[in-house]
Design a protein around this motif. Sequence first.
Motif, PDB file in Angstrom:
ATOM      1  N   SER A  44       1.803   6.821  -6.789  1.00 18.37           N
ATOM      2  CA  SER A  44       1.021   7.849  -6.991  1.00 18.37           C
ATOM      3  C   SER A  44       1.553   9.392  -6.697  1.00 18.37           C
ATOM      4  CB  SER A  44      -0.221   7.696  -6.228  1.00 18.37           C
ATOM      5  OG  SER A  44      -1.419   8.574  -6.556  1.00 18.37           O
ATOM      6  N   LEU A  45       2.402   9.475  -5.739  1.00 18.37           N
ATOM      7  CA  LEU A  45       3.000  10.709  -5.396  1.00 18.37           C
ATOM      8  C   LEU A  45       3.958  11.043  -6.611  1.00 18.37           C
ATOM      9  CD1 LEU A  45       3.585  13.033  -3.519  1.00 18.37           C
ATOM     10  CD2 LEU A  45       5.157  11.652  -2.668  1.00 18.37           C
ATOM     11  N   LEU A  46       4.806   9.998  -7.052  1.00 21.39           N
ATOM     12  CA  LEU A  46       5.737  10.157  -8.142  1.00 21.39           C
ATOM     13  C   LEU A  46       5.136  10.661  -9.567  1.00 21.39           C
ATOM     14  CD1 LEU A  46       8.290   7.343  -7.377  1.00 21.39           C
ATOM     15  CD2 LEU A  46       8.563   9.641  -7.033  1.00 21.39           C
ATOM     16  N   GLU A  47       3.969   9.984  -9.731  1.00 19.65           N
ATOM     17  CA  GLU A  47       3.713  10.068 -11.100  1.00 19.65           C
ATOM     18  C   GLU A  47       2.531  11.239 -11.241  1.00 19.65           C
ATOM     19  OE1 GLU A  47       0.820   6.527 -11.622  1.00 19.65           O
ATOM     20  OE2 GLU A  47       2.792   5.603 -12.294  1.00 19.65           O
ATOM     21  N   THR A  48       2.114  12.012  -9.895  1.00 16.60           N
ATOM     22  CA  THR A  48       1.476  13.116  -9.820  1.00 16.60           C
ATOM     23  C   THR A  48       2.416  14.363 -10.025  1.00 16.60           C
ATOM     24  OG1 THR A  48       0.011  12.255  -8.419  1.00 16.60           O
ATOM     25  CG2 THR A  48       0.076  14.619  -8.148  1.00 16.60           C
ATOM     26  N   GLU A  67       0.784  -1.232  -0.129  1.00 16.55           N
ATOM     27  CA  GLU A  67      -0.076  -0.054   0.040  1.00 16.55           C
ATOM     28  C   GLU A  67       1.006   1.401   0.030  1.00 16.55           C
ATOM     29  OE1 GLU A  67      -3.584   2.113   2.471  1.00 16.55           O
ATOM     30  OE2 GLU A  67      -2.700   0.312   3.397  1.00 16.55           O
ATOM     31  N   LEU A  68       1.894   1.204   0.766  1.00 21.44           N
ATOM     32  CA  LEU A  68       2.803   2.420   0.797  1.00 21.44           C
ATOM     33  C   LEU A  68       3.619   2.510  -0.413  1.00 21.44           C
ATOM     34  CD1 LEU A  68       4.434   4.468   2.245  1.00 21.44           C
ATOM     35  CD2 LEU A  68       6.136   2.627   2.778  1.00 21.44           C
ATOM     36  N   ALA A  69       3.947   1.518  -1.185  1.00 20.19           N
ATOM     37  CA  ALA A  69       4.708   1.502  -2.547  1.00 20.19           C
ATOM     38  C   ALA A  69       3.567   2.023  -3.616  1.00 20.19           C
ATOM     39  CB  ALA A  69       4.871  -0.001  -2.797  1.00 20.19           C
ATOM     40  N   ALA A  70       2.293   1.507  -3.464  1.00 14.93           N
ATOM     41  CA  ALA A  70       1.195   2.371  -4.337  1.00 14.93           C
ATOM     42  C   ALA A  70       0.984   3.628  -4.002  1.00 14.93           C
ATOM     43  CB  ALA A  70      -0.007   1.400  -4.308  1.00 14.93           C
ATOM     44  N   ASN A  71       1.247   4.087  -2.886  1.00 21.74           N
ATOM     45  CA  ASN A  71       0.972   5.690  -2.454  1.00 21.74           C
ATOM     46  C   ASN A  71       2.306   6.514  -3.271  1.00 21.74           C
ATOM     47  OD1 ASN A  71      -1.726   5.181  -1.566  1.00 21.74           O
ATOM     48  ND2 ASN A  71      -0.983   5.049   0.598  1.00 21.74           N
ATOM     49  N   ILE A  72       3.384   5.832  -2.922  1.00 21.28           N
ATOM     50  CA  ILE A  72       4.581   6.436  -3.296  1.00 21.28           C
ATOM     51  C   ILE A  72       4.539   6.799  -4.870  1.00 21.28           C
ATOM     52  CG2 ILE A  72       7.113   6.360  -3.513  1.00 21.28           C
ATOM     53  CD1 ILE A  72       7.151   5.033  -0.828  1.00 21.28           C
ATOM     54  N   ALA A  87       8.606   2.438 -14.154  1.00 22.88           N
ATOM     55  CA  ALA A  87       9.851   3.228 -13.586  1.00 22.88           C
ATOM     56  C   ALA A  87       9.057   3.646 -12.191  1.00 22.88           C
ATOM     57  CB  ALA A  87      10.410   4.099 -14.246  1.00 22.88           C
ATOM     58  N   SER A  88       8.066   4.098 -12.353  1.00 15.17           N
ATOM     59  CA  SER A  88       7.558   5.036 -11.033  1.00 15.17           C
ATOM     60  C   SER A  88       7.059   3.817 -10.137  1.00 15.17           C
ATOM     61  CB  SER A  88       6.373   5.907 -11.287  1.00 15.17           C
ATOM     62  OG  SER A  88       5.224   5.042 -11.791  1.00 15.17           O
ATOM     63  N   GLU A  89       6.555   2.636 -10.463  1.00 10.94           N
ATOM     64  CA  GLU A  89       6.307   1.690  -9.752  1.00 10.94           C
ATOM     65  C   GLU A  89       7.317   0.936  -9.043  1.00 10.94           C
ATOM     66  OE1 GLU A  89       3.853  -1.014 -12.081  1.00 10.94           O
ATOM     67  OE2 GLU A  89       2.149   0.339 -12.118  1.00 10.94           O
ATOM     68  N   ALA A  90       8.550   0.945  -9.952  1.00 12.74           N
ATOM     69  CA  ALA A  90       9.579   0.349  -9.149  1.00 12.74           C
ATOM     70  C   ALA A  90      10.209   0.938  -8.193  1.00 12.74           C
ATOM     71  CB  ALA A  90      10.586   0.016 -10.575  1.00 12.74           C
ATOM     72  N   ILE A  91      10.217   2.306  -8.525  1.00 12.59           N
ATOM     73  CA  ILE A  91      10.740   3.218  -7.314  1.00 12.59           C
ATOM     74  C   ILE A  91       9.914   3.168  -6.377  1.00 12.59           C
ATOM     75  CG2 ILE A  91      11.232   5.811  -7.057  1.00 12.59           C
ATOM     76  CD1 ILE A  91      11.821   6.167 -10.075  1.00 12.59           C
ATOM     77  N   LEU A 109       8.006   0.741  -5.121  1.00 15.17           N
ATOM     78  CA  LEU A 109       8.153  -0.545  -4.307  1.00 15.17           C
ATOM     79  C   LEU A 109       9.622  -0.420  -3.681  1.00 15.17           C
ATOM     80  CD1 LEU A 109       7.092  -3.242  -3.869  1.00 15.17           C
ATOM     81  CD2 LEU A 109       8.288  -4.102  -5.868  1.00 15.17           C
ATOM     82  N   LEU A 110      10.694   0.094  -4.309  1.00 12.64           N
ATOM     83  CA  LEU A 110      11.981   0.265  -3.703  1.00 12.64           C
ATOM     84  C   LEU A 110      12.234   0.980  -2.329  1.00 12.64           C
ATOM     85  CD1 LEU A 110      15.056  -0.382  -3.656  1.00 12.64           C
ATOM     86  CD2 LEU A 110      15.245   1.555  -5.171  1.00 12.64           C
ATOM     87  N   LEU A 111      11.288   2.096  -2.494  1.00 17.33           N
ATOM     88  CA  LEU A 111      11.354   3.012  -1.493  1.00 17.33           C
ATOM     89  C   LEU A 111      10.521   2.476  -0.130  1.00 17.33           C
ATOM     90  CD1 LEU A 111      10.950   6.402  -3.105  1.00 17.33           C
ATOM     91  CD2 LEU A 111      13.070   5.393  -2.003  1.00 17.33           C
ATOM     92  N   ALA A 112       9.602   1.727  -0.592  1.00 16.75           N
ATOM     93  CA  ALA A 112       8.685   1.125   0.523  1.00 16.75           C
ATOM     94  C   ALA A 112       9.287  -0.248   1.082  1.00 16.75           C
ATOM     95  CB  ALA A 112       7.340   0.679  -0.158  1.00 16.75           C
ATOM     96  N   GLU A 113      10.080  -0.674   0.166  1.00 16.72           N
ATOM     97  CA  GLU A 113      10.907  -1.913   0.787  1.00 16.72           C
ATOM     98  C   GLU A 113      12.074  -1.456   1.769  1.00 16.72           C
ATOM     99  OE1 GLU A 113      11.943  -3.937  -2.487  1.00 16.72           O
ATOM    100  OE2 GLU A 113      10.092  -5.260  -2.752  1.00 16.72           O
TER     101      GLU A 113
END
Length: 97
Positions: free
Chosen positions: A37-41, A30-35, A50-54, A56-60
């Motif tokens: 969304s923030l990046l894409e916005t 859920e945190l990865a999905a919110n990050i 790329a935004s999904e990979a970033i 997920l990386l930051l959430a992990e």
Amino acid sequence: MAVVAVWKCDRDGKMFENKKDAEEHDKMLELAANITSLLETHIDGLDESASEAIGLLLAERREALAKACKGKPSVLLEGPEEGSDNADNVTPLTAQA
């Protein structure tokens, strides 16, 4: 035949041996999905994958990221923290004899 209880993560379908690990994994996703969304916005032209990979990386790596924000930026250059990878808690879906 033995019955083994497993918990399934709602977001990606991974199976876990206990409810706590499944909920922790779901919260991380859920945190990865919110990050993401923030990046894409806020970043025009960023590729969705790329935004999904970033995200997920930051959430992990959220614990290391929090330490870096508190004044220890070198922590981000170290490998993943011991025990932070939930892959060890995933239950394989193979038949057990």
